[in-house]
Design an enzyme around this catalytic site. Structure first.
Site, PDB file in Angstrom:
ATOM      1  N   HIS A 148      38.742  38.150  38.910  1.00  0.00           N
ATOM      2  CA  HIS A 148      39.751  37.274  38.309  1.00  0.00           C
ATOM      3  C   HIS A 148      39.424  36.964  36.854  1.00  0.00           C
ATOM      4  O   HIS A 148      40.253  37.143  35.956  1.00  0.00           O
ATOM      5  CB  HIS A 148      39.828  35.977  39.129  1.00  0.00           C
ATOM      6  N   GLU A 149      38.195  36.508  36.610  1.00  0.00           N
ATOM      7  CA  GLU A 149      37.824  36.117  35.247  1.00  0.00           C
ATOM      8  C   GLU A 149      37.702  37.332  34.327  1.00  0.00           C
ATOM      9  O   GLU A 149      37.928  37.226  33.121  1.00  0.00           O
ATOM     10  CB  GLU A 149      36.521  35.318  35.266  1.00  0.00           C
TER      11      GLU A 149
END
Length: 305
Positions: free
Chosen positions: A93-94
């Site tokens: 995600h990051e």
């Protein structure tokens, strides 16, 4: 991501002192740093090898303690990586936020690099879709592991797409009451929530202690008005784009990367439309609905085995 997974940023003096990041920092300063870390920090060079290096190193590193910095090549992630499935998805995600920021930084002048919330969660959740499919196609994955991954994906859709849409409609209806000069108290606000949970889930939330007051502990509704719908739109857009890329639709991947490169140079709805998602049409949302149906079908088959 749904109200949000950066768990080491709990806004308390004790936690701030633990991470030794900014001792005696003000809450606004911590919030600003959190936003920078969510996007990733672009220093120099192109991103491709760094992203690969980030995945490889992060997925094999030792668990991190609160506040420990994970510096991967030229990308800086700050997270609690503990080897769990959630941590692996958090890295993906990051990394999406970092890819988005780096593409924008390399392609746009400084004043146009910062993208809006409307498109911010597209790259991050695009990565999660890809990671989920990777796990589901692993030849040595056990039945239990597949069930766990599918259940997580279903929970993400419920929490990010359906629940945030519910909250967005709640926000609209509550503000409509105010605009029509109708009296507002906690009974009125709770009744709107009760009706919406019945409409969306068929649930009577009055049977769960205090659940009808869920509106009272969602800060987005008070401090960032008309924010939550963007979780749902970003999630819908990312899956439509991912579906097109996965199915080898001509030009789909180039359109997706062009979206990331565009930063904040255009109106967000136009940015997403140019990438292949027209929010004025039903298919922009149906891709998520179809994904939900597919995952539920797969889960049922696994449970029956």
């Amino acid at each position: 991501m749904p109200q949000h997974r950066f768990q080491f940023f709990r806004y308390s003096t004790a936690r701030v002192s633990q991470i030794n990041f900014m001792v005696e920092a003000r809450l606004r300063e911590i919030h600003r740093i959190a936003l920078l870390c969510r996007k990733g920090i672009h220093l120099r060079q192109r991103f491709r090898l760094r992203i690969i290096r980030a995945y490889v190193q992060a997925l094999h590193t030792k668990p991190l303690v609160i506040g420990q910095k994970l510096c991967l090549g030229k990308i800086l992630f700050l997270l609690n990586y503990d080897g769990t499935l959630d941590s692996v998805f958090t890295v993906a995600h990051e990394s999406g936020h970092s890819m988005h920021s780096m593409y924008a930084a390399e392609s746009q002048p400084t004043m146009l690099q910062d993208y809006t919330i409307f498109v911010a969660e597209i790259a991050s959740t695009f990565n999660e879709h890809a990671l989920l499919d990777y796990f589901l196609t692993l030849p040595n994955a056990t039945k239990e592991e597949k069930i766990m991954v599918i259940q997580k994906a279903i929970d993400e859709i419920v929490g990010t797409f359906y629940r945030q849409t519910l909250f967005a409609e709640y926000e609209y209806l509550a503000n409509k009451e105010v605009a029509e000069n109708k009296p507002i108290n906690h009974q009125v606000l709770s009744q709107i929530m009760i009706d919406l949970y019945k409409k969306y889930y068929g649930l009577d939330i009055t049977k769960e202690n205090l659940k009808q007051y869920v509106w009272a502990y969602i800060p987005h509704l008070f401090y960032t008005p008309f924010y939550v719908y963007q979780y749902a739109t970003s999630f819908a857009a990312s899956f439509k784009l991912y579906k097109d890329v996965k199915e080898n639709v001509p030009g789909a991947f180039e359109k997706y990367t062009n979206l990331l490169k565009s930063g904040g140079s255009k109106y967000p709805v136009e940015q997403v439309k140019e990438a292949g998602v027209d929010f004025t049409k039903k298919d922009a949302y149906m891709a998520v609905v179809e994904r939900m149906e597919t995952l539920v079908d797969e889960l049922e088959k696994l449970l029956e085995e």
